[in-house]
Design an enzyme around this catalytic site. Structure first.
Site, PDB file in Angstrom:
ATOM      1  N   SER A  92     -16.193  20.368  -8.826  1.00 55.01           N
ATOM      2  CA  SER A  92     -16.001  20.873  -7.274  1.00 55.01           C
ATOM      3  C   SER A  92     -15.941  20.306  -6.244  1.00 55.01           C
ATOM      4  O   SER A  92     -16.571  19.252  -5.761  1.00 55.01           O
ATOM      5  CB  SER A  92     -17.296  21.958  -7.287  1.00 55.01           C
ATOM      6  OG  SER A  92     -17.472  22.192  -5.967  1.00 55.01           O
TER       7      SER A  92
ATOM      8  N   HIS B  44     -11.322  22.187  -8.462  1.00 55.45           N
ATOM      9  CA  HIS B  44     -12.095  23.352  -7.779  1.00 55.45           C
ATOM     10  C   HIS B  44     -12.354  23.237  -6.234  1.00 55.45           C
ATOM     11  O   HIS B  44     -12.909  22.544  -6.113  1.00 55.45           O
ATOM     12  CB  HIS B  44     -13.265  23.670  -8.846  1.00 55.45           C
ATOM     13  CG  HIS B  44     -13.798  24.939  -8.384  1.00 55.45           C
ATOM     14  ND1 HIS B  44     -13.806  26.412  -8.984  1.00 55.45           N
ATOM     15  CD2 HIS B  44     -14.964  25.225  -7.396  1.00 55.45           C
ATOM     16  CE1 HIS B  44     -14.462  27.123  -8.436  1.00 55.45           C
ATOM     17  NE2 HIS B  44     -15.276  26.706  -7.609  1.00 55.45           N
TER      18      HIS B  44
ATOM     19  N   ASP C 260     -13.706  24.895  -3.016  1.00 54.89           N
ATOM     20  CA  ASP C 260     -14.700  25.866  -2.628  1.00 54.89           C
ATOM     21  C   ASP C 260     -14.275  26.162  -1.301  1.00 54.89           C
ATOM     22  O   ASP C 260     -14.815  25.400  -0.287  1.00 54.89           O
ATOM     23  CB  ASP C 260     -16.113  25.511  -2.963  1.00 54.89           C
ATOM     24  CG  ASP C 260     -16.566  25.445  -4.311  1.00 54.89           C
ATOM     25  OD1 ASP C 260     -16.519  26.775  -4.774  1.00 54.89           O
ATOM     26  OD2 ASP C 260     -17.027  24.504  -4.672  1.00 54.89           O
TER      27      ASP C 260
ATOM     28  N   MET D  68     -15.029  28.423   2.087  1.00 53.73           N
ATOM     29  CA  MET D  68     -16.247  29.121   2.695  1.00 53.73           C
ATOM     30  C   MET D  68     -15.906  29.330   4.167  1.00 53.73           C
ATOM     31  O   MET D  68     -15.419  28.419   4.813  1.00 53.73           O
ATOM     32  CB  MET D  68     -17.507  28.273   2.501  1.00 53.73           C
ATOM     33  CG  MET D  68     -17.860  28.002   1.161  1.00 53.73           C
ATOM     34  SD  MET D  68     -19.196  27.045   0.927  1.00 53.73           S
ATOM     35  CE  MET D  68     -19.517  26.754  -0.710  1.00 53.73           C
TER      36      MET D  68
ATOM     37  N   HIS E 220     -11.491  28.841  -5.030  1.00 55.35           N
ATOM     38  CA  HIS E 220     -12.451  29.847  -5.166  1.00 55.35           C
ATOM     39  C   HIS E 220     -12.856  30.365  -3.637  1.00 55.35           C
ATOM     40  O   HIS E 220     -13.407  29.533  -2.855  1.00 55.35           O
ATOM     41  CB  HIS E 220     -13.773  28.982  -5.680  1.00 55.35           C
ATOM     42  CG  HIS E 220     -15.032  29.862  -5.711  1.00 55.35           C
ATOM     43  ND1 HIS E 220     -16.356  29.303  -6.238  1.00 55.35           N
ATOM     44  CD2 HIS E 220     -15.099  31.190  -5.680  1.00 55.35           C
ATOM     45  CE1 HIS E 220     -17.098  30.287  -6.183  1.00 55.35           C
ATOM     46  NE2 HIS E 220     -16.615  31.552  -5.647  1.00 55.35           N
TER      47      HIS E 220
ATOM     48  N   MET F  95     -14.652  32.163  -1.193  1.00 58.92           N
ATOM     49  CA  MET F  95     -15.964  32.720  -0.762  1.00 58.92           C
ATOM     50  C   MET F  95     -15.811  33.035   0.850  1.00 58.92           C
ATOM     51  O   MET F  95     -16.277  32.458   1.484  1.00 58.92           O
ATOM     52  CB  MET F  95     -17.098  31.646  -0.967  1.00 58.92           C
ATOM     53  CG  MET F  95     -17.405  31.292  -2.495  1.00 58.92           C
ATOM     54  SD  MET F  95     -18.491  30.213  -2.584  1.00 58.92           S
ATOM     55  CE  MET F  95     -17.189  28.887  -2.793  1.00 58.92           C
TER      56      MET F  95
ATOM     57  N   MET G 191     -21.268  33.051 -11.078  1.00 59.99           N
ATOM     58  CA  MET G 191     -21.998  32.174 -10.289  1.00 59.99           C
ATOM     59  C   MET G 191     -23.226  32.084 -10.705  1.00 59.99           C
ATOM     60  O   MET G 191     -23.962  33.007 -10.878  1.00 59.99           O
ATOM     61  CB  MET G 191     -21.969  32.869  -8.805  1.00 59.99           C
ATOM     62  CG  MET G 191     -20.797  32.771  -8.156  1.00 59.99           C
ATOM     63  SD  MET G 191     -19.850  31.293  -8.001  1.00 59.99           S
ATOM     64  CE  MET G 191     -21.257  30.201  -7.137  1.00 59.99           C
TER      65      MET G 191
ATOM     66  N   GLY H  57     -22.316  28.998  -1.767  1.00 59.05           N
ATOM     67  CA  GLY H  57     -22.677  28.460  -0.328  1.00 59.05           C
ATOM     68  C   GLY H  57     -23.050  26.956  -0.421  1.00 59.05           C
ATOM     69  O   GLY H  57     -22.553  26.189   0.456  1.00 59.05           O
TER      70      GLY H  57
ATOM     71  N   GLY I 132     -25.367  21.575  -5.268  1.00 59.36           N
ATOM     72  CA  GLY I 132     -26.666  20.804  -5.467  1.00 59.36           C
ATOM     73  C   GLY I 132     -27.994  21.793  -5.890  1.00 59.36           C
ATOM     74  O   GLY I 132     -29.004  21.145  -5.750  1.00 59.36           O
TER      75      GLY I 132
ATOM     76  N   ASP J 229     -19.928  28.437 -12.643  1.00 53.83           N
ATOM     77  CA  ASP J 229     -20.138  27.848 -11.326  1.00 53.83           C
ATOM     78  C   ASP J 229     -21.620  27.652 -10.627  1.00 53.83           C
ATOM     79  O   ASP J 229     -22.174  28.604 -10.279  1.00 53.83           O
ATOM     80  CB  ASP J 229     -18.977  28.350 -10.323  1.00 53.83           C
ATOM     81  CG  ASP J 229     -18.698  27.395  -9.084  1.00 53.83           C
ATOM     82  OD1 ASP J 229     -19.560  26.248  -9.044  1.00 53.83           O
ATOM     83  OD2 ASP J 229     -18.130  27.976  -8.157  1.00 53.83           O
TER      84      ASP J 229
ATOM     85  N   GLY K  67     -20.006  20.189  -9.436  1.00 53.41           N
ATOM     86  CA  GLY K  67     -20.068  19.267  -8.332  1.00 53.41           C
ATOM     87  C   GLY K  67     -20.849  18.213  -8.246  1.00 53.41           C
ATOM     88  O   GLY K  67     -20.329  16.947  -8.816  1.00 53.41           O
ATOM     89  N   SER K  68     -22.023  18.441  -8.239  1.00 54.15           N
ATOM     90  CA  SER K  68     -23.124  17.113  -8.133  1.00 54.15           C
ATOM     91  C   SER K  68     -23.074  16.379  -9.522  1.00 54.15           C
ATOM     92  O   SER K  68     -23.048  15.300  -9.268  1.00 54.15           O
ATOM     93  CB  SER K  68     -24.741  17.833  -8.216  1.00 54.15           C
ATOM     94  OG  SER K  68     -24.794  18.454  -7.023  1.00 54.15           O
TER      95      SER K  68
HETATM   96  C1  DX5 Z   1     -21.250  26.856  -4.438  1.00 52.75           C
HETATM   97  C2  DX5 Z   1     -19.838  26.498  -5.234  1.00 52.75           C
HETATM   98  C3  DX5 Z   1     -19.914  25.499  -6.205  1.00 52.75           C
HETATM   99  C4  DX5 Z   1     -20.737  24.251  -6.092  1.00 52.75           C
HETATM  100  C5  DX5 Z   1     -21.021  23.510  -7.278  1.00 52.75           C
HETATM  101  O1  DX5 Z   1     -21.016  27.752  -3.736  1.00 52.75           O
HETATM  102  O2  DX5 Z   1     -18.832  27.285  -5.502  1.00 52.75           O
HETATM  103  O3  DX5 Z   1     -18.509  25.039  -6.752  1.00 52.75           O
HETATM  104  O4  DX5 Z   1     -19.856  23.485  -5.152  1.00 52.75           O
HETATM  105  O5  DX5 Z   1     -21.955  22.531  -7.027  1.00 52.75           O
HETATM  106  P1  DX5 Z   1     -23.026  21.797  -8.024  1.00 52.75           P
HETATM  107  O6  DX5 Z   1     -22.338  21.751  -9.314  1.00 52.75           O
HETATM  108  O7  DX5 Z   1     -23.467  20.787  -7.520  1.00 52.75           O
HETATM  109  O8  DX5 Z   1     -23.962  23.028  -8.154  1.00 52.75           O
HETATM  110 ZN    ZN Z   2     -17.036  27.253  -6.436  1.00 55.43          ZN
END
Ligand code: DX5
Ligand code: ZN
Length: 235
Positions: free
Chosen positions: A20, A45, A47, A49, A78, A80, A149, A154, A157, A184, A206-207
């Site tokens: 991510s 991926h 994100d 927003m 993705h 959002m 989800m 949003g 981490g 995700d 992500g993290s």
């Molecule tokens: C949250 C995103 C995720 C997020 C995942 O809204 O859709 O893709 O970045 O990050 P981690 O893996 O750190 O939860």
């Molecule tokens: Zn995402």
């Protein structure tokens, strides 16, 4: 790449770890993409927003479109955002291979999912952790991918919501093997195995990737766990 080729690639390479980019170093975006290329990452991926659908702003097609020419990785957007219909064309033009919209953003996602497919893109539908599964059931025939989800969308981490495993398993009962179940939020070595066992095949992380010193080992470790726990149904 055509929708069919993207689906074949995702299926052949399953389980797929998709970093991510929300959690990467935005000051070195091109280098981050190159580092992921170097370790064999297949899917980025993104994100997106808008500060309305979720209480955070990230980036849009203008930011990631130029990176499209620098890598062969699949682009997975993705969205959002509250108005996916208004901005969908921007993401199609940016060269996305997969586009996922949220069920909570539109009264009926059918037309948008069909528009994504008609543009030869993989059509995804996502649902938030507190959205009943019944809300997406009528639209599953129009989805190539369902993104579960496992955190409130949003922010990266956050801690994985354990109920998500049961939700993946229930969706796995509703769809055929041609539909990719993705998950995700909060995916890590400790959480990926149970998601794979429940039927997920694509894992957004992500993290767990970007906080690691070695992106490649972090991805390989999670992939190996997912591989060892995958169900025969999801092969
Ligand atoms: C949250 C995103 C995720 C997020 C995942 O809204 O859709 O893709 O970045 O990050 P981690 O893996 O750190 O939860
Ligand atoms: Zn995402």
């Amino acid at each position: 790449m055509s929708r069919q080729s993207t689906l074949e690639q995702l299926s052949q390479q399953s389980p797929v770890i998709a970093p991510s980019m929300l959690k990467c170093d935005f000051g070195n975006l091109a280098e981050e993409v190159a580092s992921l290329d170097a370790v064999g990452s297949q899917v980025l991926h993104w994100d997106v927003m808008d500060g309305h659908f979720v209480p955070n702003l990230s980036y849009g097609a203008l930011v990631f479109a130029p990176l499209r020419e620098k890598t062969n990785q699949l682009f997975d957007a993705h969205l959002m955002i509250s108005e996916p219909a208004e901005y969908l064309d921007d993401y199609l033009k940016a060269g996305c291979d997969c586009i996922t919209i949220h069920i909570e953003a539109v009264p009926d996602p059918t037309e948008l999912l069909l528009r994504i497919r008609e543009a030869d893109c993989v059509a995804g539908l996502s649902l938030n952790p507190d959205t009943p599964l019944e809300k997406i059931a009528p639209y599953l025939p129009f989805c190539d991918l369902v993104l579960v989800m496992s955190v409130k969308p949003g922010f990266g981490g956050q801690a994985f919501i354990p109920d998500s495993v049961e939700r993946i398993a229930r969706i796995n009962e509703l769809v055929g093997p041609e539909t990719i179940i993705a998950v995700d939020g909060g995916i890590a070595p400790e959480t990926i195995g149970e998601c794979a066992a429940a039927g997920a095949r694509l894992f957004v992380t992500g993290s767990s990737v970007f906080n690691a010193d070695d992106y490649g080992s972090a991805m390989a470790e999670m992939r190996a766990i997912a591989e060892s726990r995958r169900t025969s149904l999801s092969s």
